[in-house]
Design an enzyme around this catalytic site. Structure first.
Site, short mmCIF file in Angstrom:
data_model
loop_
_atom_site.label_atom_id
_atom_site.label_comp_id
_atom_site.label_asym_id
_atom_site.label_seq_id
_atom_site.Cartn_x
_atom_site.Cartn_y
_atom_site.Cartn_z
N ASP A 198 42.84 35.78 42.74
CA ASP A 198 41.35 35.83 41.58
C ASP A 198 41.44 37.32 41.47
O ASP A 198 42.41 37.91 41.65
CB ASP A 198 40.42 36.07 43.24
CG ASP A 198 39.48 35.85 43.05
OD1 ASP A 198 38.69 35.36 42.04
OD2 ASP A 198 38.54 36.94 43.82
N ASP B 147 38.48 38.63 40.21
CA ASP B 147 37.04 39.79 39.76
C ASP B 147 36.71 40.32 41.53
O ASP B 147 37.02 39.42 42.75
CB ASP B 147 35.78 38.69 40.01
CG ASP B 147 35.06 38.89 38.78
OD1 ASP B 147 36.61 39.44 37.93
OD2 ASP B 147 34.32 38.14 38.26
#
Length: 314
Positions: A67, A69
């Site tokens: 991922d 962010d």
């Protein structure tokens, strides 16, 4: 003057009982030492059996999915991209204030709210509508250097590098625009990126999406599809995220990591014995089955990256 008799050292002959006591003490000490050595050896063998070297060098059926962010990068990539566009007069202060509030919310809440993310998405789409894809890609390269490069978590970067050094492919999987994610992946030396696809006609953004944002279950579907296309075995793959929204993706692989986790993901990780890392403070997070190779690599790589960043600031 002679010392009093009670201060002088008395030499007493060893009796049979004292000899027996001494021999018994020596034997007990030797036995205790042997038992401790055997226990340490068994513990080391058990740890080796439970936590084999990871990532496995040369395993081309494995890959890693990260991922973006708050996992690879502090804050939201879309917000940093918005700052760069504002600097280049793509929109006005009102829109910048909205982006700023969204970033503050993201950092304070520590998690991704679907409605909040939808608001971010709609803001971004309205800003890029009518602009050429090539123009935004070029600007994205500049924005990465200005706002994103120094917000990459060195520890997570080191984890990704460990997979690359093992000969495995490493992919970003994010709700951010695929163009932005691709730039970040390339600048970090990763294999590529899965991201939200904005519709374009003739190389110009229409302000619409192709499908929906790559968020939550959609990430899991993207990883599943890519694994099938690449001939990967998900049980041998790893995934990394900070958000409980990515539990579907993390649950797909054999090696899930909770990185800088929100409260829900931290609880889920502890309940399921997932590996846990937190780079938001100087403290080590509680270790939950962190393989030695990855742990040491992350610490060493993180220290080196931090030193490089410090030199750059000077």
């Amino acid at each position: 003057m002679r010392a009093p008799a009670w201060l002088s050292r008395r030499r007493r002959p060893a009796t049979a009982r004292s000899v027996l006591a001494g021999e018994a003490a020596a034997e007990a000490a030797r036995k205790t030492s042997q038992e401790a050595e055997e226990a340490e050896a068994e513990q080391a063998e058990g740890a080796a059996a439970e936590e084999p070297e990871f990532p496995v060098v040369g395993d081309d059926r494995a890959a890693a999915f990260f991922d973006l962010d708050n996992t690879v990068m502090q804050g939201a990539a879309l917000f940093h991209f918005g700052r760069g566009l504002y600097k280049r007069h793509f929109f006005h202060k009102r829109e910048l204030a909205r982006f700023a509030w969204q970033q503050i919310y993201f950092r304070l809440a520590g998690s991704e709210n679907p409605e909040h993310m939808a608001d971010v998405r709609n803001s971004a789409l309205s800003i890029v509508q009518g602009h050429r894809v090539s123009e935004l890609m070029s600007i994205g390269e500049e924005i990465y250097d200005e706002y994103m490069a120094e917000r990459v978590w060195p520890g997570t970067r080191a984890l990704a590098q460990a997979h690359l050094d093992a000969g495995q492919k490493v992919w970003l999987v994010t709700a951010a625009p695929v163009e932005t994610a691709t730039i970040i992946a390339r600048r970090l030396g990763l294999t590529g990126a899965l991201g939200t696809v904005a519709e374009s006609v003739g190389g110009v953004y229409t302000g619409k999406l192709v499908g929906e944002p790559l968020h939550g279950p959609a990430k899991a579907e993207a990883v599943r599809a890519l694994a099938a296309a690449e001939g990967l075995q998900l049980a041998r793959c790893a995934a990394y995220s900070d958000s409980a929204n990515d539990i579907p993706m993390l649950s797909l692989v054999g090696h899930p990591y909770a990185i800088n986790p929100d409260g829900r993901l931290r609880k889920h990780a502890r309940e399921h014995g997932w590996r846990l890392r937190d780079y938001r403070t100087g403290r080590k997070a509680g270790r939950i089955g962190i393989p030695a190779a990855a742990g040491v690599g992350a610490l060493a790589g993180g220290a080196a990256a931090a030193a490089a960043l410090q030199r750059r600031r000077r």
